[in-house]
Design a protein around this motif. Structure first.
Motif, mmCIF file in Angstrom:
data_model
loop_
_atom_site.group_PDB
_atom_site.id
_atom_site.type_symbol
_atom_site.label_atom_id
_atom_site.label_comp_id
_atom_site.label_asym_id
_atom_site.label_seq_id
_atom_site.Cartn_x
_atom_site.Cartn_y
_atom_site.Cartn_z
ATOM 1 N N ASP A 111 0.872 -1.171 0.000
ATOM 2 C CA ASP A 111 0.000 0.000 0.000
ATOM 3 C C ASP A 111 0.916 1.231 0.000
ATOM 4 N N LEU A 112 0.330 2.419 -0.210
ATOM 5 C CA LEU A 112 1.154 3.633 -0.265
ATOM 6 C C LEU A 112 0.984 4.500 0.988
ATOM 7 N N ASP A 113 -0.169 5.152 1.129
ATOM 8 C CA ASP A 113 -0.372 6.079 2.251
ATOM 9 C C ASP A 113 -0.297 5.369 3.592
ATOM 10 N N MET A 114 0.569 5.860 4.450
ATOM 11 C CA MET A 114 0.776 5.365 5.816
ATOM 12 C C MET A 114 1.355 3.949 5.863
ATOM 13 N N THR A 115 1.776 3.445 4.713
ATOM 14 C CA THR A 115 2.557 2.207 4.659
ATOM 15 C C THR A 115 3.961 2.542 4.185
ATOM 16 N N LEU A 116 4.057 3.138 2.991
ATOM 17 C CA LEU A 116 5.356 3.583 2.479
ATOM 18 C C LEU A 116 5.608 5.069 2.746
ATOM 19 N N ILE A 117 4.549 5.874 2.743
ATOM 20 C CA ILE A 117 4.720 7.324 2.888
ATOM 21 C C ILE A 117 3.758 7.887 3.934
ATOM 22 N N ASP A 118 4.125 9.057 4.471
ATOM 23 C CA ASP A 118 3.269 9.786 5.407
ATOM 24 C C ASP A 118 2.906 11.137 4.785
ATOM 25 N N PRO A 119 1.701 11.217 4.180
ATOM 26 C CA PRO A 119 1.288 12.462 3.538
ATOM 27 C C PRO A 119 0.354 13.304 4.406
ATOM 28 N N ARG A 120 0.265 13.005 5.693
ATOM 29 C CA ARG A 120 -0.785 13.610 6.513
ATOM 30 C C ARG A 120 -0.775 15.136 6.570
ATOM 31 N N PRO A 121 0.378 15.810 6.770
ATOM 32 C CA PRO A 121 0.309 17.274 6.826
ATOM 33 C C PRO A 121 -0.280 17.893 5.556
ATOM 34 N N GLY A 122 0.126 17.374 4.420
ATOM 35 C CA GLY A 122 -0.413 17.882 3.164
ATOM 36 C C GLY A 122 -1.870 17.529 2.972
ATOM 37 N N MET A 123 -2.268 16.359 3.444
ATOM 38 C CA MET A 123 -3.669 15.950 3.334
ATOM 39 C C MET A 123 -4.571 16.866 4.160
ATOM 40 N N VAL A 124 -4.114 17.236 5.349
ATOM 41 C CA VAL A 124 -4.869 18.197 6.159
ATOM 42 C C VAL A 124 -5.044 19.492 5.372
ATOM 43 N N ALA A 125 -3.951 19.978 4.813
ATOM 44 C CA ALA A 125 -3.967 21.270 4.124
ATOM 45 C C ALA A 125 -4.855 21.247 2.883
ATOM 46 N N VAL A 126 -4.744 20.212 2.076
ATOM 47 C CA VAL A 126 -5.501 20.200 0.817
ATOM 48 C C VAL A 126 -6.991 20.022 1.076
ATOM 49 N N MET A 127 -7.355 19.198 2.044
ATOM 50 C CA MET A 127 -8.785 19.014 2.323
ATOM 51 C C MET A 127 -9.388 20.258 2.945
ATOM 52 N N ASN A 128 -8.658 20.901 3.852
ATOM 53 C CA ASN A 128 -9.165 22.145 4.441
ATOM 54 C C ASN A 128 -9.286 23.244 3.389
ATOM 55 N N ALA A 129 -8.312 23.330 2.492
ATOM 56 C CA ALA A 129 -8.372 24.333 1.419
ATOM 57 C C ALA A 129 -9.564 24.078 0.501
ATOM 58 N N LEU A 130 -9.817 22.807 0.216
ATOM 59 C CA LEU A 130 -10.968 22.457 -0.625
ATOM 60 C C LEU A 130 -12.273 22.816 0.077
ATOM 61 N N GLY A 131 -12.298 22.641 1.396
ATOM 62 C CA GLY A 131 -13.481 23.014 2.152
ATOM 63 C C GLY A 131 -13.760 24.502 2.087
ATOM 64 N N VAL A 132 -12.716 25.307 2.246
ATOM 65 C CA VAL A 132 -12.878 26.764 2.168
ATOM 66 C C VAL A 132 -13.350 27.169 0.783
ATOM 67 N N GLU A 133 -12.719 26.590 -0.218
ATOM 68 C CA GLU A 133 -13.038 26.955 -1.604
ATOM 69 C C GLU A 133 -14.455 26.549 -1.994
ATOM 70 N N SER A 134 -14.883 25.389 -1.504
ATOM 71 C CA SER A 134 -16.188 24.854 -1.901
ATOM 72 C C SER A 134 -17.321 25.276 -0.990
ATOM 73 N N GLY A 135 -16.974 25.813 0.196
ATOM 74 C CA GLY A 135 -17.995 26.190 1.152
ATOM 75 C C GLY A 135 -18.613 25.007 1.872
ATOM 76 N N LEU A 136 -17.911 23.874 1.876
ATOM 77 C CA LEU A 136 -18.411 22.666 2.518
ATOM 78 C C LEU A 136 -17.628 22.377 3.798
ATOM 79 N N PRO A 137 -18.234 21.695 4.766
ATOM 80 C CA PRO A 137 -17.569 21.412 6.047
ATOM 81 C C PRO A 137 -16.622 20.221 5.955
ATOM 82 N N LEU A 138 -15.547 20.376 5.209
ATOM 83 C CA LEU A 138 -14.572 19.306 5.041
ATOM 84 C C LEU A 138 -13.528 19.398 6.148
ATOM 85 N N ASP A 139 -13.252 18.272 6.793
ATOM 86 C CA ASP A 139 -12.383 18.240 7.976
ATOM 87 C C ASP A 139 -11.052 17.583 7.625
#
Length: 204
Positions: free
Chosen positions: A8-36
């Motif tokens: 597997d990739l995420d959290m098996t070979l790599i740790d993308p969590r800081p970026g995942m927080v940032a991209v999902m929160n940015a998408l939430g702001v942009e879309s006006g949806l409550p994305l956490d």
């Protein structure tokens, strides 16, 4: 002939969590949806569309949100992602034994490849957008005898493919949960994989 091992990739070979927080929160702001972003990053594994539905995103907006997430991803997530301990060594152990490595991930394959290239993780095959038992098709096609992952869905995929399920507790699932799901062995990190694999590769 060497053994083919799937990872597997995420959290098996790599740790993308800081970026995942940032991209999902940015998408939430942009879309006006409550994305956490924090919740999303702490529970990586399921497909993106399923996660968006879990946040209450309207079904008709899912395609556009997925497209936008994938477009924002390379600049937001890839530069701040790191390889997990033992990732490069695990891949190297398989190659050294004459085997092949196959990454089977739920992630969009072009973005997954960006991660592998950025971190210098060399694999023989990359297959994206497969989750849980869906992963069995790719694992079977490429003859994987072992599949390594951090999620219960990874164990299910390995079992469905008739591969040996190997768990790591670097993701959201505990050792007890992974073993209960059917993992043969569970490691605290991939640093333990080469020693195990050297013994496994000697089995008939």
């Amino acid at each position: 002939m060497g053994i083919t091992v799937g990872f597997d990739l995420d959290m098996t070979l790599i740790d993308p969590r800081p970026g995942m927080v940032a991209v999902m929160n940015a998408l939430g702001v942009e879309s006006g949806l409550p994305l956490d972003g924090e919740f999303f990053a702490a529970n990586l594994g399921p497909p993106l569309d399923a996660s968006l539905r879990g946040f209450g995103a309207p079904e008709e907006r899912i395609p556009e949100l997925v497209t936008r997430f994938r477009a924002m991803y390379p600049e937001t997530v890839v530069p701040v992602t790191v390889a997990l301990p033992g990732a490069a060594e695990a891949l190297h152990a398989v190659r050294e034994a004459g085997g092949r490595t196959v990454v089977v991930t739920g992630k969009y394959a072009p973005n997954a490849k960006l991660h592998l290239d950025a971190l210098g993780l060399e694999v023989d095959v990359l297959v994206g957008e497969l989750w849980s038992t869906e992963k069995a098709a790719a694992l079977t096609e490429h003859g994987a005898r072992v599949y390594v992952g951090d999620h219960l869905g990874d164990v299910r995929g390995a079992l469905a493919a008739g591969a040996v399920p190997v768990g790591v507790t670097t993701g959201p699932c505990t050792k007890a949960e992974l073993l209960a799901e059917g993992a043969d062995v569970v490691f605290d990190s991939l640093t333990e994989f080469p020693g195990w694999f050297s013994s496994f590769a000697e089995l008939p």
